[in-house]
Enzyme design. Structure first.
Site, short mmCIF file in Angstrom:
data_model
loop_
_atom_site.label_atom_id
_atom_site.label_comp_id
_atom_site.label_asym_id
_atom_site.label_seq_id
_atom_site.Cartn_x
_atom_site.Cartn_y
_atom_site.Cartn_z
N GLU A 39 -1.79 2.45 -2.73
CA GLU A 39 -2.92 3.39 -2.74
C GLU A 39 -3.80 3.19 -3.98
O GLU A 39 -3.91 4.09 -4.83
CB GLU A 39 -2.44 4.83 -2.66
CG GLU A 39 -1.81 5.18 -1.34
CD GLU A 39 -1.50 6.67 -1.21
OE1 GLU A 39 -1.41 7.34 -2.23
OE2 GLU A 39 -1.35 7.13 -0.07
N GLU A 47 2.57 5.19 5.84
CA GLU A 47 3.24 6.40 5.37
C GLU A 47 2.78 7.60 6.16
O GLU A 47 1.58 7.76 6.43
CB GLU A 47 2.88 6.68 3.90
CG GLU A 47 3.39 5.72 2.89
CD GLU A 47 2.97 6.15 1.47
OE1 GLU A 47 2.67 7.33 1.26
OE2 GLU A 47 2.93 5.28 0.60
#
Ligand code: GAL
Length: 676
Positions: A159, A312
């Site tokens: 991320e 995720e």
């Protein structure tokens, strides 16, 4: 920049199965626990784990040292149990020694505050020292595991999301600007520095948009966002190139945060073999969460131009909202199947086993604190079995969409600044509203960049793109010239690529397209304020049922003097009485307000029907989602109440193996996957 090879694909890792698993952080546990992990993984049908995302301090406990022993044992263990490893470069969280020895690796915010170690993502994307250490550990990791049979894919960093306003970033920003503008004169011109005496006489004077007394230069801010996205991408591509050199046969990804402001994901997606995303809708609102999920999934699929990876999600609660709700029974399964319906070939979680320590010990996992007896693991196990059955039928197949919604980070960045006519909304709010309206009309949408090829779509919807490049405008005009339908929302086509207002307040080519003679003023609305708009009838043909009585316009309105539109929906009462709220010329529509949700749905559905786009299934309630993927029809009930859906013909239901004729009943948060 030469284009990325895009060689190995997700299919090389899935090999006909849906990937199922999650982030696995074995370094948080004694090795005895690993044995229990693999037993539970196998029982749950886990076939993929993402390892090493935050392992830098473990792998390199002091500068230059290496400790791979534990990872060797772990990789062997996974391979021995037939579980593939998506191996992460650990560069999202440098060990404390890096910041201590090299303070230049630490980023600073706009107020000059250092982001210290003790959390994560405390690295300056522009720091050569950070990049050097990141490259070195990546090199050694890739060399060591290149031929390991457990390795299936690379996951770079995690991320990417840091901004840096410090001195390293300032130097890199100047280099980036020199490359973009060539001369200081061109920069002064693009940034409009004649305003407020901001003209630069030397490159050394140019800074990131640091804390300032009053409003900052908007183009400086816009360029800084572009620069940040590009710098983070340089970090990504540097590590990507290292691993790809060692394993040219394996795909590389990095996980996006959905619709995150700091990263132009259209640009990034072109640099990845596999596009992956992390998705955490709020389970407190199952229907709203599903709408958000659908948008992110449609966007990710469009970026991937094919199957993508849900890297995720949470099996239950997250720990970063004010109040963190668990997922009610069935919701984890439903949202996982939604992702598959919308093109995912991998359903993965953060994380495998819930941590007992650290900042995320209250974040759910596939195996929660309650262990294998807990409801969460039990549901995970059931889902694993269902995905294993579904995999061979769905993996690699396409989702087809007849319509597209457009989105662009640069338009968002330029529009979402201080000192605008209204700060009551940001572009993603409008994107959500329009995508939701189309979804409730059961139309499947792609989400597309305004400069991409639009020729495959019957209708294209632009909720709001404040900034449009000339290339984007020409793309839209060419699209309409071919006889297709374009629908644009408020405050679109206002600025050019430097955030310079286009003459007339909207690009002249677009004004002509929509039949706007003069755009006199923007009239933004206060919170709770609405403006009445006249109702509309359905269009002839399939849209004829989609009429609507008088409706409320929200957020915004515009004082438009029309030229010669073919159709208008006027404002009623107030300052703008009689002026067009909506106008159409030929197949081009312009909406100068945001209609309330029911009216927006009716209007967009009517226009889509008129353009020949068909709902996936007729007569569905709004909370039942229907998506076709390949030859499968996914039906998803986003409500606690069971619902019966009419499906003409006889189908096999793949989750249960039952046969379905004429109708199918979906239980609470239930799903069916039908094949004729
Ligand atoms: C993601 C992140 C994971 C974990 C998760 C918690 O943003 O990649 O490492 O922090 O959030 O929801």
């Amino acid at each position: 920049m030469t284009p990325w090879r895009k060689g190995p694909a997700l299919a090389d890792a899935t090999r006909g199965r849906l990937l199922f698993g999650g982030d696995y952080n074995p370094e948080q546990w004694p090795e005895e626990t690993w044995q229990d992990d693999v037993r539970l993984m196998r029982e749950a049908g886990v076939n993929s784990v993402t390892v090493g995302v935050f392992s830098w301090a473990k792998l390199e406990p002091e500068p230059g040292a290496r400790d791979f022993g534990w990872l060797d044992r772990l990789m062997d263990l996974m391979h021995g149990h037939g579980i593939g490893v998506v191996l992460a470069t650990p560069t999202a969280s440098p060990p404390p020694w890096l910041g201590r020895l090299y303070p230049d690796t630490l980023p600073r915010d706009a107020d000059g505050r250092v982001e210290w170690w003790g959390g994560r993502q405390h690295f300056s994307h522009s720091s050569p020292t950070y990049r050097r250490y990141a490259a070195a550990i990546t090199e050694d990791l890739a060399a060591r595991y290149a031929t390991h049979p457990a390795l299936t894919m690379w996951h770079i960093n995690n991320e990417y999301c840091t901004f840096d306003h410090g001195d390293e970033a300032a130097a890199a920003f100047r280099r980036w600007l020199r490359e973009r503008y060539g001369t200081l004169g061109a920069l002064n011109e693009a940034w409009g520095t004649a305003f407020w005496s901001q003209g630069y006489d030397t490159w050394d004077g140019v800074l990131p948009p640091r804390h300032a007394h009053y409003l900052k230069n908007p183009t400086q801010v816009l360029d800084f966002r572009r620069f940040t996205s590009d710098m983070l991408m340089e970090c990504f591509t540097a590590e990507r190139d290292i691993v790809a050199r060692h394993t040219p046969h394996l795909p590389v990804t990095t996980n996006f945060m959905p619709l995150w402001a700091g990263q132009d994901a259209w640009r990034w997606a072109q640099e990845e073999d596999v596009v992956s995303v992390d998705l955490y809708p709020d389970p407190r609102d199952p229907l709203g969460g599903a709408r958000h999920g659908a948008l992110v999934q449609d966007m990710t699929r469009s970026q991937a131009q094919g199957p993508w990876m849900l890297m995720e999600q949470a099996a239950g609660a997250v720990n970063w909202r004010g109040v963190n709700h668990p997922k009610p029974r069935g919701l984890n399964r439903l949202w996982s199947l939604q992702a598959v319906a919308r093109g995912a070939d991998a359903v993965c979680y953060f994380q495998w086993r819930q941590s007992r320590q650290g900042a995320e010990k209250f974040h759910s996992a596939m195996v929660g604190h309650a262990g294998e007896e807990g409801r969460t693991y039990q549901e995970v196990r059931q889902l694993g079995a269902e995905l294993a059955r579904l995999g061979p039928h769905v993996t690699g197949t396409p989702v087809t969409a007849e319509i597209a919604v457009l989105h662009d980070w640069h338009a968002w960045w330029a529009g979402d600044q201080e000192a605008r006519p209204s700060t009551r909304f940001a572009q993603p709010d409008l994107l959500h509203a329009w995508h939701r309206a189309l979804g409730e009309a059961h139309l499947t949408t792609d989400v597309v960049h305004p400069e991409h090829d639009l020729s495959g779509y019957k209708a294209v919807f632009v909720p709001q793109l404040y900034l449009l490049t000339d290339a984007a405008i020409e793309n839209l005009l060419a699209y309409v010239r071919r006889g297709a339908t374009l629908v644009c929302g408020l405050h679109t086509g206002v600025a050019d690529r430097d955030d310079r207002i286009r003459p007339g307040g909207m690009d002249a080519r677009l004004r002509e397209l929509f039949g706007i003679r003069v755009l006199h003023e923007w009239w933004p609305l206060e919170t709770g304020e609405t403006v009445t708009c006249a109702g509309f009838t359905g269009a002839p043909g399939p849209g004829s049922g989609l009429a609507c009585g008088d409706f409320a316009g929200t957020l915004w309105s515009e004082e438009i003097e029309p030229a010669d539109p073919d159709e208008t929906i006027p404002y009623k009462g107030g300052e703008l009485d009689g002026l067009p709220a909506v106008l159409r010329r030929g197949r081009a529509w312009y909406l100068s307000t945001l209609p309330e949700p029911d009216a927006l749905r009716a209007l967009l559905a009517r226009i889509a029907a008129d353009a020949g786009a068909r709902p996936v299934l007729d007569g569905l309630p709004a909370h039942v989602e229907a998506v076709r993927r390949g030859d499968l029809l996914f039906l998803l009930n986003h409500s606690r109440e069971p619902v019966t859906v009419v499906v003409p013909g006889t189908h096999g239901e793949l989750l249960t193996g039952a046969s379905v004729t004429g109708e199918v009943t979906l239980g609470r948060y239930g799903a069916a996957v039908l094949r004729r």
